[in-house]
Design an enzyme around this catalytic site. Sequence first.
Site, mmCIF file in Angstrom:
data_model
loop_
_atom_site.group_PDB
_atom_site.id
_atom_site.type_symbol
_atom_site.label_atom_id
_atom_site.label_comp_id
_atom_site.label_asym_id
_atom_site.label_seq_id
_atom_site.Cartn_x
_atom_site.Cartn_y
_atom_site.Cartn_z
ATOM 1 N N TYR A 138 65.211 14.455 61.919
ATOM 2 C CA TYR A 138 64.447 13.696 62.908
ATOM 3 C C TYR A 138 63.057 13.327 62.384
ATOM 4 O O TYR A 138 62.501 12.295 62.756
ATOM 5 C CB TYR A 138 64.270 14.523 64.183
ATOM 6 C CG TYR A 138 65.294 14.249 65.254
ATOM 7 C CD1 TYR A 138 66.650 14.419 65.004
ATOM 8 C CD2 TYR A 138 64.897 13.817 66.514
ATOM 9 C CE1 TYR A 138 67.580 14.181 65.990
ATOM 10 C CE2 TYR A 138 65.829 13.582 67.506
ATOM 11 C CZ TYR A 138 67.165 13.759 67.242
ATOM 12 O OH TYR A 138 68.074 13.516 68.229
ATOM 13 N N LYS A 189 75.922 23.493 58.644
ATOM 14 C CA LYS A 189 76.961 22.820 57.858
ATOM 15 C C LYS A 189 76.762 23.273 56.414
ATOM 16 O O LYS A 189 76.566 22.471 55.487
ATOM 17 C CB LYS A 189 76.827 21.293 58.031
ATOM 18 C CG LYS A 189 77.958 20.476 57.426
ATOM 19 C CD LYS A 189 79.274 20.575 58.174
ATOM 20 C CE LYS A 189 80.372 19.825 57.442
ATOM 21 N NZ LYS A 189 81.718 20.054 58.032
ATOM 22 N N ASP A 221 81.113 21.448 62.961
ATOM 23 C CA ASP A 221 82.343 20.801 63.440
ATOM 24 C C ASP A 221 83.200 21.797 64.207
ATOM 25 O O ASP A 221 83.741 21.490 65.279
ATOM 26 C CB ASP A 221 83.119 20.148 62.277
ATOM 27 C CG ASP A 221 83.315 21.063 61.085
ATOM 28 O OD1 ASP A 221 82.683 22.139 61.007
ATOM 29 O OD2 ASP A 221 84.116 20.696 60.195
ATOM 30 N N ASP A 245 70.912 18.359 69.197
ATOM 31 C CA ASP A 245 70.945 17.175 70.053
ATOM 32 C C ASP A 245 72.375 16.902 70.502
ATOM 33 O O ASP A 245 72.653 16.700 71.688
ATOM 34 C CB ASP A 245 70.389 15.965 69.279
ATOM 35 C CG ASP A 245 70.425 14.688 70.091
ATOM 36 O OD1 ASP A 245 70.070 14.736 71.281
ATOM 37 O OD2 ASP A 245 70.825 13.646 69.534
ATOM 38 N N ASP A 249 74.405 17.967 74.404
ATOM 39 C CA ASP A 249 75.061 16.995 75.300
ATOM 40 C C ASP A 249 76.488 17.434 75.590
ATOM 41 O O ASP A 249 76.972 17.337 76.724
ATOM 42 C CB ASP A 249 75.085 15.588 74.672
ATOM 43 C CG ASP A 249 73.940 14.718 75.161
ATOM 44 O OD1 ASP A 249 72.865 15.273 75.475
ATOM 45 O OD2 ASP A 249 74.113 13.485 75.228
HETATM 46 C C1 IPM Z 1 67.201 14.451 73.726
HETATM 47 C C2 IPM Z 1 67.244 12.970 73.517
HETATM 48 C C3 IPM Z 1 66.171 12.579 72.511
HETATM 49 C C4 IPM Z 1 66.515 13.263 71.213
HETATM 50 C C5 IPM Z 1 65.983 11.078 72.318
HETATM 51 C C6 IPM Z 1 65.685 10.376 73.614
HETATM 52 C C7 IPM Z 1 64.908 10.780 71.296
HETATM 53 O O1 IPM Z 1 68.515 12.568 73.129
HETATM 54 O O2 IPM Z 1 66.161 14.971 74.157
HETATM 55 O O3 IPM Z 1 68.216 15.113 73.476
HETATM 56 O O4 IPM Z 1 67.306 12.736 70.418
HETATM 57 O O5 IPM Z 1 65.992 14.345 70.978
HETATM 58 MG MG MG Z 2 69.951 14.117 73.179
#
Ligand code: IPM
Ligand code: MG
Length: 355
Positions: A138, A189, A221, A245, A249
């Site tokens: 990042y 990884k 993975d 990240d 999710d």
């Molecule tokens: C998160 C989001 C952010 C990230 C984006 C909006 C930059 O996806 O907080 O998970 O990738 O960290």
């Molecule tokens: Mg995110």
Amino acid sequence: MKIAVLAGDGIGPEITAQAVRVLQALAAGGLDIHLESALVGGAAVDVCGDPLPAETLRVCESADAILFGAVGGPRYDTLPRAQRPEQGLLRLRKHFDLFANLRPAVVYPELAHASTLKAEVVAGLDLLILRELTGDIYFGQPRGIRTTESGEREGFDTMRYTESEIRRIAHSAFQAARKRAGRVCSVDKANVLETTQFWRDVVTEVHRDYPDVALSHMYVDNAAMQLIRNPKQFDVIVTGNMFGDILSDEASMLTGSIGMLPSASLNAKGFGMYEPIHGSAPDIAGRDVANPLATILSAAMLLRYSLDQAAAADRIEAAVRRVLAQGLRTADIADAGAPTIGTRAMGDAVLAALG
Ligand code: IPM
Ligand code: MG
């Protein structure tokens, strides 16, 4: 104690407004907090062309914690990168050195059936993803899009982690596990990437200070697969910025709704930024349908971790559970065909349940 409120874009202002009402109710009841709002993301770009204006940084610096809504929207996707709303968020993380991102994935009993996974796979799930937030690909340099000597264009980013960056997040993970079920799974990884082999080595070294915590390692993975196959095997997952990240999710969907999950991003001093893990959802913005509970629960986390107000945090979390037990649902967590309430009505319900 001062809380900076950065509502941002999309559904950000609507959901943040409900969390602010809850905080104001606690303030009216004697809790010593006051709130100051500032612009961030696209909302700030619209006004002054910068997703993180100096004035916003000043407000945050003078605060004890930040409550953050969400940023981003299709209108801004074609702007130069420095003016995109996401940069406001990334710069805040870097500026305050918010390296430890806590993303709990907890299944509320009432919502176990709202998951796309079978209820028995997710019921009782209580998982903490600890994502490193200020390093990795990042932020690594160099990065860019260039033309090579042969005249072909190429894009490149750099994955890198220093030893001290890995050490501090490893310490956070082991300390968090001590307050939970005592197990850390470090995700990497290492079979392919040098950076993450180094990650594995350093996490293993730090583990020597925590013989009471069980440490395992898993390739990313496999971790993505195991989260769907048997998520309850995990207690604390610690991982780098990019894998965290993605996996966070994924983990959020185990719980039935991304609209329920708060998060905290902390630095070494306990200063933190608190935000729902979902994004700005421009498709439903301004329609009073978004779920404000993740933001309200983020406010509870803020009180608990940065302001040391555990009793107030407990009150908010209990109110949210009461509202769920009453059967009140925003569209994202409702059964098909069942009645739903809007963003503001959900805020009303939590306020009423605060008692
Ligand atoms: C998160 C989001 C952010 C990230 C984006 C909006 C930059 O996806 O907080 O998970 O990738 O960290
Ligand atoms: Mg995110």
